[in-house]
Enzyme design. Structure first.
Site, PDB file in Angstrom:
ATOM      1  N   ASP A  58       0.820  -1.213   0.000  1.00  0.00           N
ATOM      2  CA  ASP A  58       0.000   0.000   0.000  1.00  0.00           C
ATOM      3  C   ASP A  58       0.857   1.268   0.000  1.00  0.00           C
ATOM      4  O   ASP A  58       0.473   2.284   0.585  1.00  0.00           O
ATOM      5  CB  ASP A  58      -0.958   0.023   1.218  1.00  0.00           C
ATOM      6  CG  ASP A  58      -1.741  -1.274   1.318  1.00  0.00           C
ATOM      7  OD1 ASP A  58      -2.285  -1.700   0.298  1.00  0.00           O
ATOM      8  OD2 ASP A  58      -1.775  -1.874   2.416  1.00  0.00           O
ATOM      9  N   LYS A  77       1.985   2.415  -5.188  1.00  0.00           N
ATOM     10  CA  LYS A  77       2.744   2.061  -6.397  1.00  0.00           C
ATOM     11  C   LYS A  77       2.018   2.525  -7.667  1.00  0.00           C
ATOM     12  O   LYS A  77       2.649   2.883  -8.647  1.00  0.00           O
ATOM     13  CB  LYS A  77       2.951   0.535  -6.437  1.00  0.00           C
ATOM     14  CG  LYS A  77       3.812   0.032  -5.269  1.00  0.00           C
ATOM     15  CD  LYS A  77       4.005  -1.469  -5.315  1.00  0.00           C
ATOM     16  CE  LYS A  77       2.881  -2.261  -4.717  1.00  0.00           C
ATOM     17  NZ  LYS A  77       2.727  -2.176  -3.255  1.00  0.00           N
ATOM     18  N   GLY A  83      -4.428  -4.252  -4.314  1.00  0.00           N
ATOM     19  CA  GLY A  83      -5.440  -3.231  -4.583  1.00  0.00           C
ATOM     20  C   GLY A  83      -4.720  -2.001  -5.080  1.00  0.00           C
ATOM     21  O   GLY A  83      -4.110  -1.282  -4.305  1.00  0.00           O
ATOM     22  N   HIS A  84      -4.715  -1.793  -6.383  1.00  0.00           N
ATOM     23  CA  HIS A  84      -4.020  -0.630  -6.953  1.00  0.00           C
ATOM     24  C   HIS A  84      -5.022   0.468  -7.250  1.00  0.00           C
ATOM     25  O   HIS A  84      -5.978   0.238  -7.971  1.00  0.00           O
ATOM     26  CB  HIS A  84      -3.311  -1.021  -8.253  1.00  0.00           C
ATOM     27  CG  HIS A  84      -2.098  -1.861  -8.026  1.00  0.00           C
ATOM     28  ND1 HIS A  84      -1.318  -2.348  -9.048  1.00  0.00           N
ATOM     29  CD2 HIS A  84      -1.533  -2.303  -6.888  1.00  0.00           C
ATOM     30  CE1 HIS A  84      -0.320  -3.050  -8.541  1.00  0.00           C
ATOM     31  NE2 HIS A  84      -0.436  -3.035  -7.232  1.00  0.00           N
ATOM     32  N   GLN A 109       1.891  -6.151  -3.448  1.00  0.00           N
ATOM     33  CA  GLN A 109       2.388  -6.306  -2.076  1.00  0.00           C
ATOM     34  C   GLN A 109       3.787  -5.674  -1.962  1.00  0.00           C
ATOM     35  O   GLN A 109       4.029  -4.711  -2.652  1.00  0.00           O
ATOM     36  CB  GLN A 109       2.390  -7.779  -1.623  1.00  0.00           C
ATOM     37  CG  GLN A 109       0.996  -8.375  -1.469  1.00  0.00           C
ATOM     38  CD  GLN A 109       0.444  -8.895  -2.778  1.00  0.00           C
ATOM     39  OE1 GLN A 109       1.130  -9.592  -3.489  1.00  0.00           O
ATOM     40  NE2 GLN A 109      -0.787  -8.560  -3.077  1.00  0.00           N
ATOM     41  N   ARG A 132      -5.539   0.359   8.423  1.00  0.00           N
ATOM     42  CA  ARG A 132      -4.122  -0.004   8.414  1.00  0.00           C
ATOM     43  C   ARG A 132      -3.448   0.457   9.697  1.00  0.00           C
ATOM     44  O   ARG A 132      -3.827   1.481  10.265  1.00  0.00           O
ATOM     45  CB  ARG A 132      -3.428   0.632   7.210  1.00  0.00           C
ATOM     46  CG  ARG A 132      -3.993   0.125   5.896  1.00  0.00           C
ATOM     47  CD  ARG A 132      -3.316   0.782   4.690  1.00  0.00           C
ATOM     48  NE  ARG A 132      -3.935   0.331   3.461  1.00  0.00           N
ATOM     49  CZ  ARG A 132      -4.182   1.111   2.404  1.00  0.00           C
ATOM     50  NH1 ARG A 132      -3.814   2.371   2.416  1.00  0.00           N
ATOM     51  NH2 ARG A 132      -4.762   0.620   1.338  1.00  0.00           N
TER      52      ARG A 132
END
Ligand code: IMP
Length: 425
Positions: free
Chosen positions: A13, A16, A40-41, A224, A305
């Site tokens: 996360d 990227k 998850g992009h 990841q 998070r």
């Protein structure tokens, strides 16, 4: 050698997608090399925001061939859903190539993932429950089913019978669940997925190498991150693939000499979802501030998070195991309001100062961060597009990070929009 890898340097996360977008202009092929729809992009293209789990972000650009490499695990139902979502928003998925050698995630992998987690109780890994671990385990056990098997009904059924011969014993005898009927599942997968997935199945190796041989640019898009790597991460709190840059070699079928630019993406602070050690984790108001301002909730699972200060020890390790040629820093603007910012420059482990990632993980569990504290800039950076526009305190923070990491920070982002970044060194 126009191969570029984008790799996460922390626990995922890092943002990227933002840099994939910035690099997309020069790319002809964007290939994913590991993971599955646990990723998850988020990509902001023009006015639109896209959240992709499985499809390489290159799909959003007409001039790019998006490739799902052999190292990826593919849930065909998710692939179809994503394809429909993209088409409904006017994005053509016609160019998408899915390696025939990639392995399938099927519903029983997801069931096993959830059962394993429940069985682990307090020791659970906090997986995304997408079936990633069980699908890679089947691959290693030689019980996996490859994407190309969809193209031959007899082989597909035969392999499904073999895989479920094993898995059904675990479901029924270990977990006291119902067995999965291989033929019913085969009927469902073939009737619902074959038409949509079949035309994309291809030889990803040929696509990638034809582009490289023509001198075109290929981007290898990691999902990841380094510290979730099966070999190099904080095992067992890791994913079941190799996100590190070297993973692109095995997962996309290229040699190390095909990779010449390795861009490590690092957040200006650290986040982690799921369990596992996290030396700089914050349990105070600053941690909550980072969650709120940084909108630190999983793209994919919605989970909150964990947050902490930037950890230079991690980054020095990431620079080593990935062979980073540069670092791109994300979310610098999230620190804008803080009166002071901290960088973890070393760990205190049992009274000793340790500057490199300890080899024995039990030491990492005992590590407490040694911080260098710097004044915050308390200025809105969201409009900064040139380094000269930065306040001195922000420049000092970047300089210090770069010195600590030992790899040039070439880019830094200050917001989700395409224009919100500047070049640094
Ligand atoms: P799995 O990949 O679903 O097996 O989950 C293993 C670990 O990796 C868990 O701690 C997850 O939270 C973490 N993880 C997997 N994918 C991502 C991601 O894309 N971002 C951040 N963490 C992830």
């Amino acid at each position: 050698m126009p191969g570029t890898v984008i790799v996460g340097t922390q626990w995922g996360d890092e943002g990227k997608g933002k840099f994939t977008d910035l690099l997309s202009k020069e790319m002809s092929v964007v290939a994913r090399y590991q993971g599955g729809h646990n990723a998850g992009h988020t990509l902001v293209v023009g006015e639109e925001t896209f959240k992709l789990q499985l499809t390489p972000s290159g799909v959003l650009y007409d001039h790019i061939v998006p490739v799902i490499g052999n190292g990826v695990v593919v849930d065909p139902f998710v692939l179809l859903k994503e394809k429909e979502m993209l088409e409904s928003r006017g994005i053509s998925t016609r160019r998408l190539v899915v390696s025939g050698n990639a392995h399938l995630i099927l519903p029983y992998h997801q069931q096993l993932d959830a059962l394993h987690e429940r069985h682990l109780g307090k020791s659970k890994l906090g997986t995304t429950k997408r079936g990633i671990g069980p699908a890679y385990a089947d691959k290693s056990m030689r019980l996996g089913i490859r994407v190309q098997d969809l193209l031959d009904e007899d082989i597909f059924r035969e392999k499904l019978h073999a895989a479920l011969g094993h898995t059904n014993k675990i479901l029924t005898k270990v977990f006291n669940r119902l067995a999965v009927d291989p033929d019913e599942l085969a009927d469902r997968v073939l009737s619902e997925c074959l038409d949509g997935v079949g035309p994309h199945i291809g030889d990803s190796i040929d696509v990638i190498h034809t582009a490289l041989e023509a001198g075109q640019h290929v981007l290898f898009e990691g999902a990841q991150a380094t510290f979730l790597d099966l070999d190099h991460g904080t095992y067992p709190f890791v994913t079941s693939s190799n996100p590190i840059a070297g993973g692109a070699c095995a997962g996309a079928g290229v040699g190390p000499k095909d990779l010449n630019r390795i861009i490590g993406i690092a957040k200006a602070y650290v986040t982690r979802v799921g369990s596992g050690p996290f030396p700089t984790e914050l349990f105070d108001a600053v941690g909550d501030h980072l969650v709120d301002v940084g909108r630190e909730f999983g793209t994919n699972t919605g989970r909150r998070r964990r947050t902490g200060w930037f950890d230079a020890v991690m980054l020095r390790h990431a620079a080593r195991v990935n062979g980073l040629t540069e670092v791109a820093l994300t979310k610098l603007d999230i620190l804008d309001q803080l009166a002071e910012v901290k960088i973890c420059v070393a760990y205190d482990i049992d009274g000793s100062r340790v500057e490199h990632m300890p080899y024995h993980q039990s030491e990492l569990h005992r590590a407490t961060p040694i911080y260098e504290t710097m004044p915050g800039w308390q200025t809105d950076l969201s409009h900064v597009t040139e380094p000269d526009q930065l306040p001195d305190a922000a420049k000092a923070y970047l300089d210090r990070l770069q010195t600590e990491i030992g790899v040039p920070i070439t880019l830094a982002s200050t917001g989700p929009a395409r224009s919100q970044f500047f070049h640094w060194s």
